[in-house]
Write a protein that holds these residues in place. Sequence first.
Motif, PDB file in Angstrom:
ATOM      1  N   CYS A 172     -12.200  -4.805  -6.220  1.00  0.00           N
ATOM      2  CA  CYS A 172     -12.155  -5.965  -5.324  1.00  0.00           C
ATOM      3  C   CYS A 172     -11.035  -6.940  -5.618  1.00  0.00           C
ATOM      4  CB  CYS A 172     -13.499  -6.697  -5.315  1.00  0.00           C
ATOM      5  SG  CYS A 172     -14.001  -7.342  -6.914  1.00  0.00           S
ATOM      6  N   MET A 173     -10.666  -7.179  -6.897  1.00  0.00           N
ATOM      7  CA  MET A 173      -9.769  -8.294  -7.174  1.00  0.00           C
ATOM      8  C   MET A 173      -8.520  -7.940  -7.966  1.00  0.00           C
ATOM      9  SD  MET A 173     -11.240 -10.408  -5.419  1.00  0.00           S
ATOM     10  CE  MET A 173      -9.842 -11.481  -5.628  1.00  0.00           C
ATOM     11  N   ALA A 174      -8.301  -6.664  -8.277  1.00  0.00           N
ATOM     12  CA  ALA A 174      -7.115  -6.299  -9.045  1.00  0.00           C
ATOM     13  C   ALA A 174      -5.835  -6.682  -8.304  1.00  0.00           C
ATOM     14  CB  ALA A 174      -7.130  -4.802  -9.341  1.00  0.00           C
ATOM     15  N   THR A 175      -5.842  -6.516  -6.999  1.00  0.00           N
ATOM     16  CA  THR A 175      -4.659  -6.857  -6.201  1.00  0.00           C
ATOM     17  C   THR A 175      -4.289  -8.320  -6.348  1.00  0.00           C
ATOM     18  OG1 THR A 175      -4.875  -5.108  -4.561  1.00  0.00           O
ATOM     19  CG2 THR A 175      -3.892  -7.171  -3.810  1.00  0.00           C
ATOM     20  N   ALA A 176      -5.255  -9.201  -6.188  1.00  0.00           N
ATOM     21  CA  ALA A 176      -4.967 -10.629  -6.295  1.00  0.00           C
ATOM     22  C   ALA A 176      -4.452 -10.968  -7.686  1.00  0.00           C
ATOM     23  CB  ALA A 176      -6.216 -11.444  -5.976  1.00  0.00           C
ATOM     24  N   ALA A 177      -5.069 -10.384  -8.716  1.00  0.00           N
ATOM     25  CA  ALA A 177      -4.648 -10.658 -10.086  1.00  0.00           C
ATOM     26  C   ALA A 177      -3.192 -10.265 -10.299  1.00  0.00           C
ATOM     27  CB  ALA A 177      -5.556  -9.919 -11.066  1.00  0.00           C
ATOM     28  N   VAL A 178      -2.814  -9.068  -9.867  1.00  0.00           N
ATOM     29  CA  VAL A 178      -1.439  -8.602 -10.054  1.00  0.00           C
ATOM     30  C   VAL A 178      -0.470  -9.424  -9.206  1.00  0.00           C
ATOM     31  CG1 VAL A 178       0.120  -6.642  -9.743  1.00  0.00           C
ATOM     32  CG2 VAL A 178      -2.158  -6.277 -10.698  1.00  0.00           C
ATOM     33  N   ALA A 179      -0.843  -9.712  -7.970  1.00  0.00           N
ATOM     34  CA  ALA A 179       0.038 -10.494  -7.097  1.00  0.00           C
ATOM     35  C   ALA A 179       0.314 -11.873  -7.683  1.00  0.00           C
ATOM     36  CB  ALA A 179      -0.583 -10.614  -5.709  1.00  0.00           C
ATOM     37  N   THR A 705     -14.429   7.861   2.661  1.00  0.00           N
ATOM     38  CA  THR A 705     -13.227   7.106   2.335  1.00  0.00           C
ATOM     39  C   THR A 705     -12.168   7.965   1.640  1.00  0.00           C
ATOM     40  OG1 THR A 705     -14.458   6.303   0.404  1.00  0.00           O
ATOM     41  CG2 THR A 705     -14.262   4.823   2.292  1.00  0.00           C
ATOM     42  N   TYR A 706     -10.911   7.585   1.887  1.00  0.00           N
ATOM     43  CA  TYR A 706      -9.765   8.340   1.365  1.00  0.00           C
ATOM     44  C   TYR A 706      -9.247   7.683   0.082  1.00  0.00           C
ATOM     45  CZ  TYR A 706      -5.191  10.520   1.016  1.00  0.00           C
ATOM     46  OH  TYR A 706      -4.089  11.203   0.555  1.00  0.00           O
ATOM     47  N   PRO A 707      -9.060   8.437  -0.995  1.00  0.00           N
ATOM     48  CA  PRO A 707      -8.696   7.838  -2.286  1.00  0.00           C
ATOM     49  C   PRO A 707      -7.212   7.528  -2.424  1.00  0.00           C
ATOM     50  CG  PRO A 707      -8.977  10.198  -2.556  1.00  0.00           C
ATOM     51  CD  PRO A 707      -9.329   9.888  -1.118  1.00  0.00           C
ATOM     52  N   ALA A 708      -6.752   6.539  -1.670  1.00  0.00           N
ATOM     53  CA  ALA A 708      -5.399   6.011  -1.853  1.00  0.00           C
ATOM     54  C   ALA A 708      -5.497   4.764  -2.737  1.00  0.00           C
ATOM     55  CB  ALA A 708      -4.776   5.661  -0.510  1.00  0.00           C
ATOM     56  N   PHE A 709      -4.420   4.486  -3.502  1.00  0.00           N
ATOM     57  CA  PHE A 709      -4.441   3.372  -4.439  1.00  0.00           C
ATOM     58  C   PHE A 709      -3.122   2.615  -4.373  1.00  0.00           C
ATOM     59  CE2 PHE A 709      -7.205   6.690  -5.977  1.00  0.00           C
ATOM     60  CZ  PHE A 709      -8.359   6.011  -6.311  1.00  0.00           C
ATOM     61  N   ASP A 710      -3.223   1.297  -4.449  1.00  0.00           N
ATOM     62  CA  ASP A 710      -2.012   0.497  -4.549  1.00  0.00           C
ATOM     63  C   ASP A 710      -1.303   0.859  -5.857  1.00  0.00           C
ATOM     64  OD1 ASP A 710      -0.533  -2.218  -3.685  1.00  0.00           O
ATOM     65  OD2 ASP A 710      -0.754  -2.153  -5.856  1.00  0.00           O
ATOM     66  N   PRO A 711       0.013   1.076  -5.840  1.00  0.00           N
ATOM     67  CA  PRO A 711       0.685   1.540  -7.054  1.00  0.00           C
ATOM     68  C   PRO A 711       0.772   0.492  -8.157  1.00  0.00           C
ATOM     69  CG  PRO A 711       2.290   1.104  -5.310  1.00  0.00           C
ATOM     70  CD  PRO A 711       0.930   0.997  -4.684  1.00  0.00           C
ATOM     71  N   TYR A 712       0.600  -0.787  -7.833  1.00  0.00           N
ATOM     72  CA  TYR A 712       0.729  -1.851  -8.822  1.00  0.00           C
ATOM     73  C   TYR A 712      -0.634  -2.313  -9.343  1.00  0.00           C
ATOM     74  CZ  TYR A 712       5.287  -1.749  -6.633  1.00  0.00           C
ATOM     75  OH  TYR A 712       6.493  -1.325  -6.125  1.00  0.00           O
TER      76      TYR A 712
END
Length: 735
Positions: A172-179, A705-712
Amino acid sequence: PRRAADAWLQRDGPLTRELLRAPGAFGLGQVPARLAPEATARLICGYCSTGCALTAHLQGGEAVNLSPDPDYPVNLGMACPKGWEALAPLDAPDRATRPLVRNAAGVLEPVPWPVALRTFVERFRAVEARHGPEAMAFLSTGQIPTEEMVALGTLAKFGMGMIHGDGNTRQCMATAAVAYKEAFGFDAPPYTYADFEASDVLVFVGSNPCIAHPILWERVCRNPHSPEIVVVDPRKTETAMAATAHYAIQPKSDLAFFYGVAQVLVERGWIDRDYVEHHTAGYAAFAEFLGDYAPERVASQCGVGASEIERLAETIHAGERVSFWWTMGVNQSHEAVRVAQALINTALMTGNMGRPGTGANSITGQCNAMGSRLFSNTTNLLGGHDFANPAHREKVAGVLGIDAALIPDTASDSYDQILAGVREGRIKGLWIVATNSAHSWIHQNELRRTLAQLDCLVVQDLYATTETAQLADVFLPAAGWGEKEGTFINSERRIGRVRKVKRAPGQALADFHIFSLVAKAWGCDLFPTWKAPEDVFTVLKELTRGQPCDITGIRDYRALEEAGGIQWPLREGETLASHERRLFEDGAYAHPDGRARFCFEAPRPPEEAPDADYPLVLLTGRGTSSQWHTETRTGKSAVLRKLAPAGPVFEVHPDDARAAGLRGGDFARLVSRRGEMRARAVVTPNVAAGQVFVPMHDAATNQLTYPAFDPYSRQPSYKYAAIRLEPASDPSSKP
């Protein structure tokens, strides 16, 4: 097993009895634990990240019901249905009350605590002996108090020698943390909830607070400025229905869309050049990059007109106090970090940072996701430090009183990489704490096959009936929210106290005490002075010293209660002047030069596209304000079940329903290349043609669901997959 248990008790019995009698533990039911003597007690809700305070009304020292706290600065006397019913799951008839171990016949059977602990230790020691410490890993959660996260991360990494451990906040929140780290220099959500009421323009992107965060939507409704409320979302959500403008862009076109908006701002000179010059770095390169994203070029890709892109830019320019808000619609994407940073870039270039009613603001998911981001000891070293930084390792070792050589010099693999390690045979022992991976993880069928490859799976949770617990070799029964002490950190960085207002059933123990028992059984009692969670809070304060999240100025738990929760930072010697504090008011960011960064990259298409066999795009999200994630807890409440749809449903456009031979209320099979589910059709124009929306709560959803992942961020992209619809019979009908 009996002889082993007797020997263990004879050797370690005194410590075991001491732990089981400790405040917060309800082990074996021998000694009633200490409960709050007051007639009422305030505690922070254990569901979403809003962090509402609830008043527990006590009889005989135990909570009998709840009501929203009228004085707490977060919810101001309001509560959503989940908050009112938060006690109900604790009394569910399927609460786990005894440890379980899978016997030779493959059946989970009750055993004494010493046997469960000994089995855990022997099985993991065997993995370590055969494959090394790198073959052990843990998956944790954003649902347990911060102090328990610190205890688990310290035990697993510095005591048991694990290199790899991650949490379900990766979902849920890895994206916000990295951004935030890349843009600001630290994982730092800048806002305070008062900004909902101070903005004159609020832009919600992939965010439906009416359903997902209803108390925050109530704060929006209190805004006295007649604000423009803009929603950017493929679906006409409940929030979009209440908005002043809805931009129904194509799924996963949001990066190009916001680059188009930014291009208009640059082209027309609607930039706060003073702010950009004094507080940011990289603007010139970003402005040049935007030359390829004129509205006329990106409009068709986004499914909107060029005039709509221009209109949003005009709305942002006209606002004096513009705030940007996002949740899972942004975070769960194959290019999520760059989308979040597109919003951050827009806030920076227009000077909408650090002032009331402004900010690039990620709304967190779970109750303690912010605590997990800073203190779970997974991909960040405790207190937001860096495993790769020798000075950080020395500092943390000094605070904990351990040898710095015990601290790994690399961060953990992420959740998906840990699971890949299991499939590749590199990881053989896995400890899952307070999360239901076999329900919630993307591409569920692959996940279950993966867990079956382990030499040992230990699951620690409230219920032995979850999909994940049913796969365990060892199950440890845990106390839940309201049955233990600690703190949560909410979306606006507010630290609030969690209190024990009920007894955990049977032999269930607070996770804190389970970790203490495991440490002793492993032979690595790293925290002999940590007798209660508040002892850990004292340590974690020191871990933050000098960090952007410094909380050395918080005296103790009582100070948190007296202040109505405290937002970080609060440094030693500082005075708390307000309930509401935002970051970057001085324009100084956490990068060494004090400047925020413009981060950008060309958009990429989703990895799986619709085709003739699977012509529709699957969207997923929160389906109701009365249910939470996998319904592990909320599904136990009869009241909350009545407030939610009965059984799985999906939303489909009339054209697509007609093409599939479906009418409203009909059952259909939703089929992807990975699996299928059966659900009842809701035919509505709120979903665009070519798209299907399915609530996330049913277990079968993640068969699709399709297992795609943000690379960062390595966050899964739950929001986009190719599916088809087929008519199906009513599963309740008789043959």
